[in-house]
Each structure stands twice: as C-alpha cells, then as structure tokens.
Motif scaffolding. Structure first.
Motif, short mmCIF file in Angstrom:
data_model
loop_
_atom_site.label_atom_id
_atom_site.label_comp_id
_atom_site.label_asym_id
_atom_site.label_seq_id
_atom_site.Cartn_x
_atom_site.Cartn_y
_atom_site.Cartn_z
N LEU A 87 0.81 -1.22 0.00
CA LEU A 87 0.00 0.00 0.00
C LEU A 87 0.84 1.27 0.00
CD1 LEU A 87 -2.82 -1.23 2.38
CD2 LEU A 87 -2.97 -0.83 -0.07
N THR A 88 2.07 1.19 0.51
CA THR A 88 2.97 2.35 0.40
C THR A 88 3.17 2.72 -1.06
OG1 THR A 88 4.15 1.78 2.44
CG2 THR A 88 5.29 3.21 0.90
N ARG A 89 3.38 1.71 -1.86
CA ARG A 89 3.62 1.94 -3.28
C ARG A 89 2.33 2.29 -4.03
NH1 ARG A 89 7.23 -2.34 -6.57
NH2 ARG A 89 5.51 -3.72 -6.04
N SER A 90 1.24 1.53 -3.78
CA SER A 90 0.02 1.74 -4.55
C SER A 90 -0.68 3.05 -4.18
CB SER A 90 -0.94 0.56 -4.34
OG SER A 90 -1.49 0.56 -3.05
N MET A 91 -0.48 3.55 -2.94
CA MET A 91 -1.10 4.81 -2.53
C MET A 91 -0.17 6.00 -2.74
SD MET A 91 -3.15 3.51 0.88
CE MET A 91 -4.28 4.92 0.93
N ARG A 92 0.94 5.74 -3.42
CA ARG A 92 1.91 6.79 -3.77
C ARG A 92 2.41 7.53 -2.53
NH1 ARG A 92 0.03 4.00 -7.44
NH2 ARG A 92 -0.07 4.65 -9.63
N ALA A 93 2.61 6.78 -1.46
CA ALA A 93 3.10 7.38 -0.22
C ALA A 93 4.61 7.57 -0.28
CB ALA A 93 2.73 6.51 0.98
N ASP A 94 5.11 8.50 0.52
CA ASP A 94 6.55 8.73 0.62
C ASP A 94 7.22 7.73 1.54
OD1 ASP A 94 6.93 11.65 -0.67
OD2 ASP A 94 5.08 11.62 0.51
N LEU A 95 6.41 7.11 2.41
CA LEU A 95 6.97 6.28 3.47
C LEU A 95 5.90 5.31 3.96
CD1 LEU A 95 9.17 5.78 5.74
CD2 LEU A 95 8.02 7.59 7.03
#
Length: 448
Positions: A87-95
């Motif tokens: 979900l870090t990657r799929s939600m375009r999170a920084d961390l």
C-alpha cells in the motif's frame, strides 16, 4: 546515542528504551523530515500494525511525530507487514511504517520502515535517520502540520492483491487447510482469502486480545496446528507469524517443513518453467547445506547473505533475482511483493499441490537436510561475550573440528540479546560436541 536500528527496524520491550512513546515521537518527526525534505507537494505515510496492545501507543506517538513534520498520515490498522509494503507503493506514499515485533512475544514491539518503492530501507538511510533523531528536528509551523486519516479498506485491498498472485484458473475446492494466524495481523485476511478461493478452512490463532500474539501458536510454535492437521484430516497446514511476513508449512501427516524445503520446491519449479531469474535462489547463511547441494544438482546457484530478509531482498535487487528467503519462513517473490509474504507463499504452495496433484508431504520432501543444530545463549546489556578470549578459543577449536565436511556459524541476533550458535555436519555427534563447547564458553562468559 546507542544504535537504534537492528536487522529489521527498531525492536525491543515495549515501554523500555528505545521502544517508548517518547522515542517513537522523535522517530516519527525524524523520518517525516527525511522523506519530505526538499520535495514539493503533499507528503503522506501509511502506518500499519499487528495486534499487540502497545501498538495503539506507538501508532499515536508516530502519528504525532509525523504530522509535526508536515506528513499526512494514513492509518491502516491491523494488517500484515507485506500489506504496508504494497500500500505504500500503490497509494503513492513517501513512506510506510509497520508497528510490529514479528515473531517476538507480546511484551515486545518494533517499528519497520518502507521507502516509496515499497522496499525496506537500507543501512545507509537508517544511519541518516538516526543522525536526525540524535540532532533533533525543526518542527513545521502551525499552518504546515499534517493530517491523519483512517483507511478502512486496507485489508480488503491486500486480500485482492494476494489473490491476484494465485493462478486465475485455479480454485481451492476440495482442499482442507488449517491456517494458524498467531493471533496476529493476518487473523482476518488469511482465513478470508483461503475461503474466498474455495478452501475448507480450519482456523487457529484468530482471537487476538493484545497479549496472546505468537503465544504457543504461529510459525514459531507450529505444534498446535500440526495436531489440528492430523485431527481434521487436513491436506496441509499454514502457520504465519505475528505480522504474517513468514510462513511454516505442515504436511498431511503433521510433519513440519521449513522455508528451505519450500524454497527448494519453488526454485526447481520456476527453473523448469524458465521463470527463475538468473538461475539462482537467494538465502541466508542459516539455510541448510542440503538445500545448496539440491540446487547444485539442478544446475542452480545458492546466493547467501547475512541473516535478515532485508539483506536477502537487497541481494535480489542487486543481482536481478526474483526468489529468495530464509529457513525461518520469510519467502520473498519480487514478481509479486516487495517483502516476505507468508500468506502469498502459502497460496503458491497450494497452487503447486493442485498443479502437480501431489500431497503436501511429497512437495515438502525435496532434499535430505544435512544434520543442523542451533542453540541460543542469552546475555545482558553491556556484555560482549564474543570478544572473550575463552569464547574465541572455543570457536577456533570447533571450526577446526568441523573443517572440510561442515560449517560453524556464530552470530549475535539482530532482534534479541542472544548469541546464536549453529553448526552443520554429517556426523551429528561431532556437530553437537562442537556446538556445546561454544555454548558452554559463551555461557561462562556471561555468567554473573
């Protein structure tokens, strides 16, 4: 300041330094500053946790620190560690942050970090974050404080992602599966996934109360699940740990199979399908010599790393490999996930059962392990037993005794105050004497 990061993030006993709310607040501010500095726009972080009571405390403290540095926090609640990477990657999170001490007791907790690519942070990045924590972080002005929001469908997103790794044309109809979730982060997602794919599911370790995570259940205590497999006539048992990033499999007779047997199966299968990248499997120094011999017989290589799934993943990324893991059950398949995923690995095993029409006992008996013995010695803070002259002498003698036909591995645990003494040798008695001689020397060195 003492070093905070070990082999898998920061870990220790809850409410004892470094695992205190005060330190977590500082960590949150530091990582928030690190991942937002010099970058324009909105910055966000996803936070997941397992089922430990102290998870509430650390979730709140980290959120306070992160929002103070301007990060917007997305709270996933209890989800497996691989869900945070996803979900870090799929939600375009920084961390991404996972609050968990994995297979450790409920009184421990830990904090793991994922970069925007969904992979765990490197040693170099962790060192920079430690320097920020030690030096202090300048907080954002009042109008630049971040927000926090709870994400209610995180586990459903993860379930769908895990199911997408399972062959679309397959179902689990007719398979009876025991699933032990260790009263941990996968206590809902794992049974749901198996049921949705058609399996008859027998659930164990799905009633977390904040204190019973990993307690006589899960991948570190598979005895209960093994008994359930036999009692219910199940085809296979799947045991996860507290944060569900590792798996131990149990065959229909109740015999436990470790990560080495599973990796041998998948490596040989993927190689036959020309799916095994660069003809190699990546595993740690703890993996059995029998696995190495098995792979050599198939014309494949075993690439060894230091202990810790993050080191396995780093080597996989460096060398372009797509399969790796640990004997303890971390299985990393970078075609599907950025970190070890116990449930996903379990599904891959079930798919192989269906495809091959073989029993779980046949698939978990790929090679004869070289006799291996592992013993642990606990030590107290401030003690450095491996620097003791008597210990070093015992290690040198044991290495000489095993030379040629076996190996000796001595290391400090990266997650607990333990010295681990492991040996392999075809002569089991010689191996046991070698291990015991080192264990006795370490025990004497740490005695009060």
């Amino acid at each position: 300041m003492t070093k905070l990061f070990g082999t898998d993030g920061i870990r220790g006993k809850a409410n004892v330094h470094p695992m205190t709310a005060e330190v977590a607040l500082k960590i949150g501010a530091a990582v928030g500053r690190y991942f937002s500095a010099g970058r324009d726009g909105v910055h966000r972080v996803v936070i997941g946790k397992d089922t430990r009571l102290s998870g509430y405390m650390f979730e709140n403290a980290l959120t306070a620190g992160l929002t103070s540095s301007g990060m917007n926090v997305l709270l996933l609640g209890p989800v497996p560690t691989p869900a945070v990477g996803l979900l870090t990657r799929s939600m375009r999170a920084d961390l991404g942050v996972m609050i968990s001490a994995s297979h450790n007791p409920a009184t421990d907790n830990g904090i793991k970090f994922f970069g925007p690519d969904g992979f765990k942070l490197s040693d170099a990045v962790e060192a920079e974050i430690e320097a920020l924590i030690e030096g202090g972080v300048e907080l954002n002005p009042a109008d630049k404080i971040g927000r926090a929001k709870r994400i209610d469908d995180g586990r459903f997103r993860y379930v769908e992602r895990v199911k997408s790794s399972f062959p679309r044309q397959m179902r689990l109809d007719g398979l009876k599966v025991v699933i032990d979730c260790a009263n941990g982060a996968a206590h809902r997602v794992a049974p749901e996934t198996l049921w949705e794919l058609g399996a008859e599911v027998i659930e164990i370790g799905v009633s977390p109360n904040g204190f019973n995570i990993n307690e006589n259940c899960g991948s570190t205590h598979p005895e209960r699940a093994a008994a359930a497999v036999v009692e219910h006539g199940a085809h296979v048992g799947i045991c996860l740990d507290g944060d569900a990033d590792r798996v131990i499999l149990i065959d229909e007779t109740g015999k436990v199979g470790d990560g080495d047997q599973f990796m041998a199966l998948m490596a040989s299968r993927w190689a036959a399908e020309d799916r095994l990248a660069n003809g190699a499997l990546v595993a740690t120094v703890m993996s059995n010599l029998g696995l190495e011999h098995f792979l050599q017989g198939k014309g494949l290589r075993l690439e060894r790393t230091s202990v810790g799934d993050r080191y396995v993943v780093e080597r996989m990324r460096e060398g372009g490999f797509n399969l790796g893991g640990e004997q303890s059950g971390h299985i990393v398949m970078t075609d599907h996930a950025t970190t070890g995923d116990g449930l996903m690995a379990g599904l891959q095993f079930l798919a192989e059962m269906i495809r091959s029409e073989k029993t779980s006992s046949e698939l978990l008996n790929n090679f004869e392990p070289v006799p291996q013995l592992l013993k642990n010695v606990r030590f107290s803070a401030g003690q450095v037993p491996l620097e003791d002259a008597q210990v070093q002498g015992a290690i040198a003698q044991a290495e000489a005794d095993l030379a040629g036909q076996g190996r000796l591995l001595i290391r400090k645990s990266g997650t607990e105050p333990l010295v681990r003494v492991m040996a392999e040798h075809e002569d089991a008695q010689l191996m046991e004497r070698a291990v015991d001689s080192v264990v006795d020397a370490v025990t004497a060195a740490v005695a009060p």
